[in-house]
Design a protein around this motif. Structure first.
Motif, PDB file in Angstrom:
ATOM      1  N   CYS A 170      -8.481 -11.399  15.614  1.00 11.19           N
ATOM      2  CA  CYS A 170      -8.453 -12.592  16.310  1.00 11.19           C
ATOM      3  C   CYS A 170      -9.337 -13.529  16.469  1.00 11.19           C
ATOM      4  CB  CYS A 170      -7.963 -12.267  17.952  1.00 11.19           C
ATOM      5  SG  CYS A 170      -6.528 -11.292  18.093  1.00 11.19           S
TER       6      CYS A 170
ATOM      7  N   THR B  88      -4.562   0.367  19.855  1.00 12.05           N
ATOM      8  CA  THR B  88      -4.460  -0.951  19.335  1.00 12.05           C
ATOM      9  C   THR B  88      -6.071  -1.357  18.847  1.00 12.05           C
ATOM     10  OG1 THR B  88      -2.590  -1.713  20.488  1.00 12.05           O
ATOM     11  CG2 THR B  88      -4.020  -3.389  19.626  1.00 12.05           C
TER      12      THR B  88
ATOM     13  N   ASP C  88      -5.019  -5.893  15.135  1.00 12.70           N
ATOM     14  CA  ASP C  88      -5.003  -7.262  14.969  1.00 12.70           C
ATOM     15  C   ASP C  88      -6.437  -7.820  14.909  1.00 12.70           C
ATOM     16  OD1 ASP C  88      -2.948 -10.112  16.960  1.00 12.70           O
ATOM     17  OD2 ASP C  88      -4.121 -10.220  15.222  1.00 12.70           O
TER      18      ASP C  88
ATOM     19  N   PRO D 127       0.370  -4.644  19.539  1.00 10.39           N
ATOM     20  CA  PRO D 127       0.381  -4.342  18.134  1.00 10.39           C
ATOM     21  C   PRO D 127      -0.480  -3.031  17.667  1.00 10.39           C
ATOM     22  CG  PRO D 127      -1.144  -6.060  18.469  1.00 10.39           C
ATOM     23  CD  PRO D 127      -0.487  -5.670  19.760  1.00 10.39           C
TER      24      PRO D 127
ATOM     25  N   LEU E  55      -5.252 -11.777  23.387  1.00  8.32           N
ATOM     26  CA  LEU E  55      -4.414 -11.047  22.959  1.00  8.32           C
ATOM     27  C   LEU E  55      -3.592 -10.047  24.024  1.00  8.32           C
ATOM     28  CD1 LEU E  55      -3.072  -9.586  20.246  1.00  8.32           C
ATOM     29  CD2 LEU E  55      -4.846  -8.116  20.491  1.00  8.32           C
TER      30      LEU E  55
END
Lengths: 114, 114
Positions: free
Chosen positions: B13, B109, B11, B8, B19
């Motif tokens: 988390c 990311t 993110d 992605p 991930l």
């Protein structure tokens, strides 16, 4: 081990003016590449310019040019006619031949003011 | 230059989870690299991923924490395992261009671990 040092954490320049970002490096290698990368707020790393150590001629890409001083292990970036879009973090990087491993400096944050 | 995408793009988390970050290139490349950029810091190489062989990790990074897959010449994944807040960083993949020295980077990311 190779190291890359950028002694200017932050720089600012007025639009249309010229600014020079400093970079020094330390290596025992004789064959290597040097790079300047730009990272705008979008965080995309963009290759600005590349210099091969064996070439005496300084690399130039449009408004961007370098001053490569091999004996002094210095690799500065000159940005001419600065534009607002030049606002970004600028990273100097070193790569020895046949390694593909980039070693980055700590970066210089450049702000271009209108 | 190669066109590189990452998923992605960002993110958030929970601590203790994992991930997986994907990196897709629009052309076949031999070598792919994964970098970490901690907040306000420079880029540090995590590992080199070659198709058909185990990834090569840099000092301070281990396969159990950062397993990497490279199933073909256009794709790689990096997993950040058992995450802690210290893993909050931007993770970038890169590939070597046809010039055999330039590296081109994906958009990164941005990972935040709470």
């Amino acid at each position: 081990a190779q190291t890359v040092t950028q002694s200017q954490p932050e720089m600012s320049v007025q639009e249309a003016e010229t600014v020079t970002l400093s970079c020094t490096y330390d290596t025992s290698e004789s064959n290597y590449y040097l790079f300047w990368y730009k990272q705008p707020p979008s965080r995309q790393m963009i290759l600005v310019i590349r210099q091969e150590a064996y070439k005496q001629q300084n690399a130039t890409e449009n408004r961007f040019s370098v001053n490569f001083q091999k004996a002094a292990k210095s690799f500065s970036l000159k940005i001419s006619d600065s534009q607002l879009g030049d606002t970004a973090m600028y990273f100097c990087a070193f790569m020895a031949y046949n390694t593909d491993k980039l070693i980055f400096g700590t970066g210089t944050r450049l702000q271009v003011f209108p | 230059s190669a066109v590189i995408s990452q998923k992605p793009s960002r993110d958030i988390c929970q601590r203790g989870t994992s991930l997986t970050i994907q990196c897709q290139v629009d052309s076949q490349v031999t070598m792919m690299f994964w970098y970490r950029q901690q907040p306000g810091q420079s880029l540090t190489l995590i590992a080199t991923a070659n198709q058909g062989s185990e990834a090569t990790y840099e000092s301070g990074f281990v396969i159990d924490k950062f397993p990497i897959s490279r199933p073909n010449l256009t794709f790689s994944t990096l997993t950040v395992s058992n995450m802690s807040p210290e893993d909050s960083s931007i993770y970038l993949c890169s590939v070597v261009g046809t010039g055999y020295s330039e590296q081109y980077f994906g958009p990164g990311t941005r990972l935040t671990v709470t």
